[in-house]
Design a protein around this motif. Structure first.
Motif, PDB file in Angstrom:
ATOM      1  N   UNK A 123       0.833  -1.209   0.000  1.00 23.90           N
ATOM      2  CA  UNK A 123       0.000   0.000   0.000  1.00 23.90           C
ATOM      3  C   UNK A 123       0.868   1.260   0.000  1.00 23.90           C
ATOM      4  N   UNK A 124       1.917   1.245   0.816  1.00 20.85           N
ATOM      5  CA  UNK A 124       2.798   2.411   0.887  1.00 20.85           C
ATOM      6  C   UNK A 124       3.451   2.695  -0.461  1.00 20.85           C
ATOM      7  N   UNK A 125       3.934   1.637  -1.112  1.00 22.51           N
ATOM      8  CA  UNK A 125       4.590   1.818  -2.411  1.00 22.51           C
ATOM      9  C   UNK A 125       3.591   2.333  -3.440  1.00 22.51           C
ATOM     10  N   UNK A 126       2.388   1.772  -3.437  1.00 18.50           N
ATOM     11  CA  UNK A 126       1.378   2.201  -4.408  1.00 18.50           C
ATOM     12  C   UNK A 126       0.944   3.645  -4.179  1.00 18.50           C
ATOM     13  N   UNK A 144      10.742  -6.617  -6.387  1.00 14.95           N
ATOM     14  CA  UNK A 144      10.137  -5.588  -7.224  1.00 14.95           C
ATOM     15  C   UNK A 144      10.340  -4.200  -6.630  1.00 14.95           C
ATOM     16  N   UNK A 145      10.230  -4.105  -5.303  1.00 13.92           N
ATOM     17  CA  UNK A 145      10.400  -2.814  -4.644  1.00 13.92           C
ATOM     18  C   UNK A 145      11.851  -2.342  -4.717  1.00 13.92           C
ATOM     19  N   UNK A 146      12.783  -3.270  -4.691  1.00  9.77           N
ATOM     20  CA  UNK A 146      14.200  -2.895  -4.801  1.00  9.77           C
ATOM     21  C   UNK A 146      14.459  -2.231  -6.156  1.00  9.77           C
ATOM     22  N   UNK A 175       9.592   7.542  -3.406  1.00  9.53           N
ATOM     23  CA  UNK A 175      10.268   8.828  -3.689  1.00  9.53           C
ATOM     24  C   UNK A 175      10.333   9.738  -2.463  1.00  9.53           C
ATOM     25  N   UNK A 176       9.269   9.702  -1.652  1.00 12.71           N
ATOM     26  CA  UNK A 176       9.253  10.554  -0.455  1.00 12.71           C
ATOM     27  C   UNK A 176      10.323  10.099   0.534  1.00 12.71           C
ATOM     28  N   UNK A 177      10.398   8.797   0.775  1.00  8.17           N
ATOM     29  CA  UNK A 177      11.383   8.272   1.733  1.00  8.17           C
ATOM     30  C   UNK A 177      12.811   8.500   1.248  1.00  8.17           C
TER      31      UNK A 177
END
Length: 607
Positions: A257-260, A294-296, A265-267
């Motif tokens: 959810x956070x990634x979507x 995928x997140x990496x 970019x914020x972090x």
């Protein structure tokens, strides 16, 4: 200052445990609620006596303009009930009876803001002093107070929720979550009041640490609001928002959810924050998100490899915990080939080497943890063959040997051994041997101070080195054969299956070279026992290594006699009668043929 434990944990694929400090202002003590309740009752008396008895007034007190109507009878009784309780029954561990709860509920659901404030202050007092778990009867009105339109009520009620969430009772989090506390908290994230924002983020951070709340953690509407609070002009709000995001990343579902919602970019941008606490929280959050392949890839694609460049820069931070958490983040992020290449290309090895050297000789309490984190990072980078030459050229191998010899940091020893193994598997085995890594691995495995948790990595590294004939010779002669005896003992007695398997594999390699007579005599029984155990295992890997080693040992007449006395032929017959993979069946047949051949030779020599 309060602390919320955040578990995290594996690297490459673990989210670690660390602490977040959540700062929020402390609410007024019980004296405030008593004073407020007295003012309310004073006003009631004034109205009921037509003004014959003047009410107590103060600049912040209650006056006729604030009260449009007289209190309802049940509200007046509730005020009197709570006032009596707080003035006479209040103690270090308050007992909240059904009567008190009813009074609190009446004040909570009142349309009167002052009565709601009184209820919120009571809950705040209970959250400070209660030694028992929160009950649903208390949680429901407390959560209701979060929906108040009065800012003061929101401040105090959200603080009370955070205090109950931070208590040692896990049930508190579960009870609050079951009351759908996250819906009003999500609304509070849109408040314009910094204190309310601080407390709301603190509540989410605290509640997100419990596994029991993860399925009930409905933050679909609140995640974007929390992310926006990272840019708040109030640093305490930023701290708590970063802490809330960090704790939300414990859950796989929330990470998605956070990634979507655009968290990455914020972090990454917040890594440039001048505030080191915020840096720390954001690094840790990125580390947790990086457990997913995928997140990496998404993380590295931001900007011009901004996350890699900034993490390398943060390894030079003056804050130990920032450097340590950066190592964890790099370790998670460097789980794929492209990231491993980029980190080395942008110069991480020099920074890592400085961290390893500094923490190896530091007496700081955090130094062992830092050293293990940095070595874990190096180990991941060494997986890629293209990085081997750079690591060897940076002269890490002597440091690995020193760490193995230290004896008091098993996690660091694990990663040092793993790094040596990765380098030895590649094209730089000679560099490993010239750096005395073999002796360091053996010393560590023989040392009684070395914890069993390090044995798997140590034995795995030795198993790679044992393919070399020169290494076989050394292993048989080191410390007058003590190393060989240690390997036999681990193959037979270790409680860790991987250690048993690795040790047996090394013994099998040494059997190819030929076991000297003195070592054979002292270790013969141990070898027979572990091979017998392996051949009775249901694990095909253990069956294979047991049969393969037995086949080598049957070339020695002394071992033939020892195995015959142990009736190993019966074990082989049972293996052949069972249904196993072709490779196992072929090895078992070859062993049986060897036994029959030896038996026939013996019969031909008997007169």
């Amino acid at each position: 200052m309060e602390q919320v434990k955040v578990k995290g944990g594996k690297h490459t694929e673990v989210i670690h445990e660390f602490e977040i400090c959540i700062e929020r202002p402390k609410p007024s003590a019980v004296d405030a609620v008593i004073a407020l309740l007295k003012k309310i009752l004073s006003y009631c008396v004034c109205v009921m006596t037509c003004g014959c008895v003047a009410p107590q007034r103060s600049p912040n007190g209650i006056n006729g303009e604030e009260y449009g109507t007289l209190l309802l009878d049940d509200e007046r009784v509730a005020v009197e009930n709570l006032l009596t309780y707080l003035e006479t029954d209040n103690c270090s561990d308050p007992v909240v009876s059904h009567q008190h709860l009813r009074a609190l509920s009446i004040l909570t659901y009142s349309d009167n803001d002052d009565l709601q404030r009184s209820a919120a202050l009571c809950f705040a007092e209970f959250s400070e002093k209660m030694c028992g778990p929160l009950t649903a009867d208390m949680a429901v009105p407390l959560v209701q107070l979060l929906t108040s339109t009065d800012v003061q009520v929101q401040r105090v009620a959200s603080h009370a929720v955070s205090k109950f969430s931070l208590a040692s009772f896990v049930k508190n989090k579960e009870v609050l979550a079951s009351c759908d506390v996250f819906t009003p908290l999500s609304r509070l994230l849109l408040s314009s009041d910094p204190e309310v924002l601080c407390n709301a983020c603190g509540c989410i951070a605290a509640l997100a640490t419990a596994d029991c709340t993860q399925q009930q953690l409905n933050m679909d509407q609140g995640i974007k609001a929390v992310l926006s609070l990272l840019k708040s002009p109030h640093v305490h709000v930023q701290h708590n928002a970063a802490g809330a995001i960090l704790n939300l990343t414990r859950s796989h579902c929330n990470r998605i959810k956070l990634v979507s919602q655009g968290a990455l970019p914020v972090l990454v941008e917040m890594l440039h924050s001048p505030d080191e606490e915020i840096q720390y929280y954001c690094i840790a959050a990125l580390s947790n998100v990086a457990v997913h392949e995928k997140h990496r890839a998404m993380m590295v694609a931001i900007g011009n490899h901004d996350v890699i460049l900034q993490l390398i820069s943060l390894l030079y931070s003056r804050q130990e915990k920032v450097k340590c958490q950066t190592c964890f983040a790099v370790r998670n992020l460097a789980s794929d080939g492209i990231q491993q290449v980029l980190f080395v290309r942008y110069g991480i090895l020099e920074a890592l080497h400085k961290v390893i050297k500094a923490s190896s000789y530091s007496a700081h309490p955090s130094a062992p943890h830092m050293l293990a984190a940095a070595l874990g990072c190096l180990r991941n980078l060494s997986i890629l063959k293209a990085n081997e030459l750079s690591i060897v050229s940076e002269d890490f191998l002597p440091d690995m040997c020193s760490i193995l010899s230290c004896g008091n940091n098993s996690e660091a020893q694990r990663h040092a051994a793993g790094t040596i193994r990765n380098i030895a598997v590649g094209d730089h085995l000679q560099a490993v041997l010239e750096s005395d890594c073999l002796e360091a691995l053996c010393t560590c495995l023989l040392d009684v101070r070395t914890k069993s948790s390090a044995h798997a990595d140590l034995s795995a590294a030795l198993a790679v080195l044992a393919d070399e004939d020169a290494v076989k010779c050394k292993l048989l002669s080191l410390w007058n054969g003590r190393m060989f005896g240690r390997l036999v003992s681990l193959a037979s007695l270790s409680i860790i299956k991987e250690v048993q398997y690795n040790s047996a594999g090394i013994v099998g390699q040494l059997a190819l070279h030929g076991i000297p007579d003195d070592l054979r005599e002292t270790n013969k029984l141990g070898i027979v026992l572990y091979i017998d155990k392996f051949l009775k295992s249901k694990d095909p890997n253990f069956l294979h290594i047991g049969l393969w080693t037995l086949r080598q040992l049957l070339k020695d007449p002394e071992f033939v006699t020892a195995f015959k006395e142990h009736h190993i032929d019966h074990v082989i017959w049972r293996l052949l009668a069972a249904s196993h993979a072709p490779a196992i069946q072929d090895l078992a047949q070859a062993v049986q043929d060897s036994l029959l051949e030896v038996q026939q030779k013996h019969m031909s020599l008997t007169p």
